[in-house]
Design a protein around this motif. Structure first.
Motif, PDB file in Angstrom:
ATOM      1  N   GLN A  82       1.233  -1.523  -0.108  1.00  0.00           N
ATOM      2  CA  GLN A  82      -0.127   0.227   0.019  1.00  0.00           C
ATOM      3  C   GLN A  82       1.137   1.482  -0.171  1.00  0.00           C
ATOM      4  OE1 GLN A  82      -2.724   0.470   2.978  1.00  0.00           O
ATOM      5  NE2 GLN A  82      -4.122   1.882   1.896  1.00  0.00           N
ATOM      6  N   GLY A 113       0.239   5.068   0.169  1.00  0.00           N
ATOM      7  CA  GLY A 113      -0.910   6.297   0.297  1.00  0.00           C
ATOM      8  C   GLY A 113      -2.236   5.332   0.380  1.00  0.00           C
ATOM      9  N   SER A 114      -3.249   5.943  -0.966  1.00  0.00           N
ATOM     10  CA  SER A 114      -4.280   5.169  -0.393  1.00  0.00           C
ATOM     11  C   SER A 114      -3.793   4.433  -1.686  1.00  0.00           C
ATOM     12  CB  SER A 114      -5.516   5.610  -0.138  1.00  0.00           C
ATOM     13  OG  SER A 114      -5.297   6.646  -1.670  1.00  0.00           O
ATOM     14  N   ASP A 115      -3.832   4.107  -2.368  1.00  0.00           N
ATOM     15  CA  ASP A 115      -2.856   2.825  -3.797  1.00  0.00           C
ATOM     16  C   ASP A 115      -2.693   1.648  -3.065  1.00  0.00           C
ATOM     17  OD1 ASP A 115      -4.175   2.274  -6.011  1.00  0.00           O
ATOM     18  OD2 ASP A 115      -2.506   3.184  -6.976  1.00  0.00           O
ATOM     19  N   TRP A 116      -2.888   0.798  -4.087  1.00  0.00           N
ATOM     20  CA  TRP A 116      -1.631  -0.058  -3.974  1.00  0.00           C
ATOM     21  C   TRP A 116      -1.180  -0.799  -5.141  1.00  0.00           C
ATOM     22  CZ3 TRP A 116      -1.762  -3.432   0.361  1.00  0.00           C
ATOM     23  CH2 TRP A 116      -3.212  -3.047   1.501  1.00  0.00           C
ATOM     24  N   LYS A 117      -0.037  -0.968  -5.257  1.00  0.00           N
ATOM     25  CA  LYS A 117       1.136  -1.533  -5.737  1.00  0.00           C
ATOM     26  C   LYS A 117       0.473  -2.990  -5.534  1.00  0.00           C
ATOM     27  CE  LYS A 117       1.615   2.208  -7.911  1.00  0.00           C
ATOM     28  NZ  LYS A 117       1.187   2.818  -8.988  1.00  0.00           N
ATOM     29  N   LYS A 128       5.558  -4.683 -11.943  1.00  0.00           N
ATOM     30  CA  LYS A 128       4.535  -4.058 -10.679  1.00  0.00           C
ATOM     31  C   LYS A 128       3.563  -3.148 -11.690  1.00  0.00           C
ATOM     32  CE  LYS A 128       5.932   0.109 -10.314  1.00  0.00           C
ATOM     33  NZ  LYS A 128       6.620   1.860  -9.215  1.00  0.00           N
ATOM     34  N   SER A 139      -1.182  -1.897 -10.736  1.00  0.00           N
ATOM     35  CA  SER A 139      -1.605  -1.417  -9.647  1.00  0.00           C
ATOM     36  C   SER A 139      -2.984  -2.621 -10.031  1.00  0.00           C
ATOM     37  CB  SER A 139      -2.683   0.028 -11.284  1.00  0.00           C
ATOM     38  OG  SER A 139      -3.453  -0.513 -11.638  1.00  0.00           O
ATOM     39  N   LEU A 140      -4.070  -2.382  -8.566  1.00  0.00           N
ATOM     40  CA  LEU A 140      -4.596  -2.878  -8.101  1.00  0.00           C
ATOM     41  C   LEU A 140      -5.520  -3.647  -9.596  1.00  0.00           C
ATOM     42  CD1 LEU A 140      -5.756  -4.519  -6.263  1.00  0.00           C
ATOM     43  CD2 LEU A 140      -7.638  -2.457  -4.679  1.00  0.00           C
ATOM     44  N   LYS A 141      -6.188  -2.154 -10.173  1.00  0.00           N
ATOM     45  CA  LYS A 141      -6.425  -2.455 -11.677  1.00  0.00           C
ATOM     46  C   LYS A 141      -6.882  -3.497 -12.618  1.00  0.00           C
ATOM     47  CE  LYS A 141      -9.624   0.337 -14.824  1.00  0.00           C
ATOM     48  NZ  LYS A 141     -10.146   1.347 -15.606  1.00  0.00           N
ATOM     49  N   GLU A 142      -4.783  -3.403 -12.678  1.00  0.00           N
ATOM     50  CA  GLU A 142      -4.437  -4.413 -13.161  1.00  0.00           C
ATOM     51  C   GLU A 142      -4.211  -5.933 -13.020  1.00  0.00           C
ATOM     52  OE1 GLU A 142      -1.167  -1.472 -15.925  1.00  0.00           O
ATOM     53  OE2 GLU A 142      -1.073  -2.412 -14.135  1.00  0.00           O
ATOM     54  N   LYS A 200      -6.278  -7.280 -10.775  1.00  0.00           N
ATOM     55  CA  LYS A 200      -7.500  -8.024 -11.027  1.00  0.00           C
ATOM     56  C   LYS A 200      -8.023  -8.001 -12.083  1.00  0.00           C
ATOM     57  CE  LYS A 200     -10.237  -5.497  -6.787  1.00  0.00           C
ATOM     58  NZ  LYS A 200     -10.823  -4.571  -6.357  1.00  0.00           N
TER      59      LYS A 200
END
Length: 70
Positions: free
Chosen positions: A41, A43-47, A58, A60-63, A65
């Motif tokens: 985590q 900040g408020s985002d997940w890598k 690396k 993103s959470l969207k990638e 999913k």
């Protein structure tokens, strides 16, 4: 108290632990031929770091999913 369980972990200590886990997963992916994932985590985002055959990717959470559906 073990710092790894502290709510107020030193940022430098946290980064060192993340880097150690990354290296461990990278080597394990070479030896075992499996995928390893490390969500971090920021900040408020997940890598999400994905390791396979010693390579780091690396995403993103969207990638991440999306990769589960593909």
């Amino acid at each position: 108290m073990n710092e790894s369980f502290s709510l107020y972990m030193n940022g430098k200590d946290y980064q060192e632990k993340v880097n150690a886990l990354k290296e461990c997963y990278k080597q394990a992916s070479v030896l075992l031929g499996y995928y390893f994932y490390l969500p971090v985590q920021i900040g408020s985002d997940w890598k999400i770091f994905r390791y396979f055959n010693g390579e780091e990717e690396k995403m993103s959470l969207k990638e991440f999913k999306k990769s589960l559906v593909d």
